[in-house]
Design an enzyme around this catalytic site. Structure first.
Site, PDB file in Angstrom:
ATOM      1  N   SER A 112       0.379  -1.184   0.110  1.00 30.60           N
ATOM      2  CA  SER A 112      -0.173   0.599   0.584  1.00 30.60           C
ATOM      3  C   SER A 112       0.573   1.298   0.408  1.00 30.60           C
ATOM      4  O   SER A 112       0.400   2.720  -0.148  1.00 30.60           O
ATOM      5  CB  SER A 112      -0.819  -0.310   1.422  1.00 30.60           C
ATOM      6  OG  SER A 112      -0.624   0.045   2.598  1.00 30.60           O
ATOM      7  N   ASN A 113       1.884   1.539   0.333  1.00 32.69           N
ATOM      8  CA  ASN A 113       2.945   2.458   0.023  1.00 32.69           C
ATOM      9  C   ASN A 113       3.049   2.464  -1.657  1.00 32.69           C
ATOM     10  O   ASN A 113       3.543   3.327  -1.240  1.00 32.69           O
ATOM     11  CB  ASN A 113       3.823   1.987   1.199  1.00 32.69           C
ATOM     12  CG  ASN A 113       4.335   1.495   2.066  1.00 32.69           C
ATOM     13  OD1 ASN A 113       5.117   0.978   2.443  1.00 32.69           O
ATOM     14  ND2 ASN A 113       3.506   1.831   2.854  1.00 32.69           N
ATOM     15  N   LEU A 114       2.983   1.931  -2.128  1.00 30.27           N
ATOM     16  CA  LEU A 114       3.949   1.726  -3.776  1.00 30.27           C
ATOM     17  C   LEU A 114       3.259   3.401  -4.524  1.00 30.27           C
ATOM     18  O   LEU A 114       3.203   3.361  -5.941  1.00 30.27           O
ATOM     19  CB  LEU A 114       3.794   0.723  -4.230  1.00 30.27           C
ATOM     20  CG  LEU A 114       4.444  -0.802  -3.663  1.00 30.27           C
ATOM     21  CD1 LEU A 114       4.630  -1.789  -4.511  1.00 30.27           C
ATOM     22  CD2 LEU A 114       5.667  -0.407  -3.672  1.00 30.27           C
ATOM     23  N   ARG A 116       2.700   5.895  -3.685  1.00 31.15           N
ATOM     24  CA  ARG A 116       3.325   7.612  -3.629  1.00 31.15           C
ATOM     25  C   ARG A 116       5.040   7.616  -2.999  1.00 31.15           C
ATOM     26  O   ARG A 116       5.366   8.404  -3.655  1.00 31.15           O
ATOM     27  CB  ARG A 116       2.556   8.807  -2.606  1.00 31.15           C
ATOM     28  CG  ARG A 116       2.786   7.879  -0.996  1.00 31.15           C
ATOM     29  CD  ARG A 116       1.523   7.897  -0.371  1.00 31.15           C
ATOM     30  NE  ARG A 116       1.061   7.324   0.990  1.00 31.15           N
ATOM     31  CZ  ARG A 116       0.761   6.095   1.273  1.00 31.15           C
ATOM     32  NH1 ARG A 116       1.142   5.591   0.303  1.00 31.15           N
ATOM     33  NH2 ARG A 116       1.151   5.221   2.358  1.00 31.15           N
ATOM     34  N   ASP A 173       4.803  11.044   9.487  1.00 29.73           N
ATOM     35  CA  ASP A 173       3.686  10.881  10.105  1.00 29.73           C
ATOM     36  C   ASP A 173       3.280  10.927  10.965  1.00 29.73           C
ATOM     37  O   ASP A 173       2.086  10.197  11.213  1.00 29.73           O
ATOM     38  CB  ASP A 173       3.597   9.570   8.439  1.00 29.73           C
ATOM     39  CG  ASP A 173       4.700   8.330  10.041  1.00 29.73           C
ATOM     40  OD1 ASP A 173       5.255   9.102  10.910  1.00 29.73           O
ATOM     41  OD2 ASP A 173       4.420   7.478   9.903  1.00 29.73           O
ATOM     42  N   ASN A 174       3.736  11.814  11.981  1.00 31.33           N
ATOM     43  CA  ASN A 174       3.022  11.987  12.811  1.00 31.33           C
ATOM     44  C   ASN A 174       3.796  12.544  13.678  1.00 31.33           C
ATOM     45  O   ASN A 174       4.792  13.682  13.495  1.00 31.33           O
ATOM     46  CB  ASN A 174       3.489  10.308  13.749  1.00 31.33           C
ATOM     47  CG  ASN A 174       4.900  10.489  14.704  1.00 31.33           C
ATOM     48  OD1 ASN A 174       4.792  10.751  14.920  1.00 31.33           O
ATOM     49  ND2 ASN A 174       6.064   9.346  13.642  1.00 31.33           N
ATOM     50  N   CYS A 231      -3.173   9.257   6.513  1.00 37.18           N
ATOM     51  CA  CYS A 231      -3.159   8.817   5.763  1.00 37.18           C
ATOM     52  C   CYS A 231      -4.217   7.709   4.749  1.00 37.18           C
ATOM     53  O   CYS A 231      -4.606   7.219   4.372  1.00 37.18           O
ATOM     54  CB  CYS A 231      -1.521   8.656   4.673  1.00 37.18           C
ATOM     55  SG  CYS A 231      -0.967  10.451   3.795  1.00 37.18           S
ATOM     56  N   CYS A 379     -15.029  23.960  10.591  1.00 40.57           N
ATOM     57  CA  CYS A 379     -13.483  23.957  10.426  1.00 40.57           C
ATOM     58  C   CYS A 379     -13.278  24.127   8.591  1.00 40.57           C
ATOM     59  O   CYS A 379     -14.162  24.117   7.845  1.00 40.57           O
ATOM     60  CB  CYS A 379     -12.718  23.158  11.101  1.00 40.57           C
ATOM     61  SG  CYS A 379     -13.480  21.510  10.833  1.00 40.57           S
TER      62      CYS A 379
END
Ligand SMILES: [Zn+2]
Length: 421
Positions: A112-114, A116, A173-174, A231, A379
């Site tokens: 699932s990383n690929l 991006r 990412d955090n 994400c 918002c």
């Protein structure tokens, strides 16, 4: 690390000033400061004939040239995270000839990383991201030395690791790692090239330079836990980390070369859907505990600082659609409309007759609201305002509704002249 780090502004108080410009010389001051703050005179390395051929398009550039290329070869850049943002940063800095790249990550390549994370390929699934990254960088440019740190960046190891580099690129990412990276950069006097992405939006800036603001000047406190989806939860357009990461790589090259005007004191906001880039001026906050009062003298427990993840109880918060609110406004029967975003967002776009109360100040300002009136909070996308609605309900306001989809949906459904950002 997975690359979700986009910060929808939490309850802090972004502070900004117009017309302020900070030269690259100020930003560059850090590149000549050693670990002890003293001057570090580095003799520039020579280039081999292979490198002279490889970097030909740089050598003819007036602001780079041979000396600039030698500066890049002497340059040391640390990438915190080898995911979505780290991918283009690593690839372009390696291709450009930055001599040493440090990579810190502890994750394994997932399929699932690929979508991006272009540093990794299908054959890398299941491998350590750092191994995958090192192989790819070696193929892009064998003249680049790659230091790998297969670990989580923590308050124990951060100062040691960061102190070896000229520039730090935040591809985290955090929030815990983001505040940690910022504070460590401020303590060490290292420029922190910030980038974050979420869905179709991105942000970038250069923090922690000698005179410019830091991440805490913009966001003094982390958002309430669970406020900002990752994400994985919120999604991200695959190309977006490419846009933001390439901007971060550009800033890194400018800082190493000492050219151009870095994003110091400026926050770049990117709206991929609207094809809009906006720049908001920022200034250092004299009360910032990191770079202002300097009360942060050592790194904290950032997991505790950022809290554990919880979600607002959606069941108890009723929503109102933008169309319904628009109809109520035209009937002259509008509820009290409270905008819980940050002042810089208010400057970009707002809903008529709304009142700005940033989420972080809501606890103080709630007493100025009329509990007998119906209240609609909004918002950007409806996530922060869900927390605001919950906060108001807990404070005894029974007639609170959340504007579904926030001002972004308002712009889509009701008034397309309201800018999207
Ligand atoms: Zn600061």
């Amino acid at each position: 690390m997975r690359s979700w780090g986009h910060i929808i502004p939490p309850g802090g108080r972004p502070r900004k000033a117009r017309g302020r410009s900070i030269s690259y010389h100020t930003a560059m001051a850090h590149l000549t400061a050693g670990h002890d703050g003293g001057a570090r005179v580095r003799s520039l390395p020579e280039l081999s004939s292979d490198e002279l051929q490889r970097y030909g398009r740089h050598l003819v550039l007036p602001d780079v040239g041979l000396e600039g290329q030698r500066k890049l070869k002497a340059g040391r850049v640390l990438l915190v995270g080898a995911g979505g943002l780290g991918s283009p940063v690593a690839l372009y800095l390696a291709a450009a000839g930055v001599g040493t790249l440090g990579l810190i990550d502890f994750d394994v390549v997932d399929i699932s990383n690929l979508q991006r994370q272009v540093l990794h390929g299908t054959s890398d699934v299941g491998r350590s991201k750092l191994e995958s990254a090192r192989d790819r960088i070696r193929d892009v440019n064998p003249h680049v030395a790659v230091d790998t740190y297969e670990m989580r960046l923590t308050s124990v190891n951060a100062l040691d690791i960061l102190s070896d580099y000229d520039v730090v690129v935040d591809g985290t990412d955090n929030f815990a790692t983001r505040y940690l990276t910022n504070d460590a950069c401020v303590l060490l006097g290292k420029p922190n090239i910030y980038g974050s992405i979420f869905r179709f939006e991105g942000q970038a800036s250069v923090f922690a330079t000698e005179r410019g603001p830091c991440y805490r000047c913009l966001y003094p406190d982390p958002p309430p836990p669970g406020l900002v989806p990752s994400c994985a939860e919120g999604g991200v357009l695959g190309v977006l980390p490419g846009i933001v990461g390439t901007i971060q790589a550009t800033e890194a090259l400018k800082l190493l070369l000492g050219i151009g005007e870095p994003l110091v004191g400026r926050l770049l906001l990117i709206d991929a859907l609207g094809s809009r880039f906006r720049v908001v001026s920022l200034e250092r906050d004299p009360t910032c505990p990191a770079c202002g009062t300097r009360e942060i003298r050592e790194l904290l427990d950032y997991d505790a600082f950022c809290g554990s993840v919880t979600s607002p109880d959606a069941d108890v918060i009723s929503e109102m659609t933008p169309t319904e609110l628009s109809q109520r406004l035209s009937r002259g029967d509008a509820p009290d409309i409270i905008d819980v975003r940050e002042p810089y967002e208010w400057q970009i776009a707002r809903i008529p007759s709304a009142r700005l109360i940033p989420l972080g100040t809501l606890h103080r300002e709630a007493s100025s609201l009329d509990p007998g009136r119906e209240i609609v909070v909004y918002c950007h996308h409806g996530i922060r305002s869900a927390h605001a609605a919950e906060q108001l309900r807990a404070a005894g306001f029974t007639r609170v509704r959340n504007l579904a989809g926030g001002i972004a949906r308002w712009s889509e459904e009701v008034d397309p002249t309201v800018p999207k950002y």
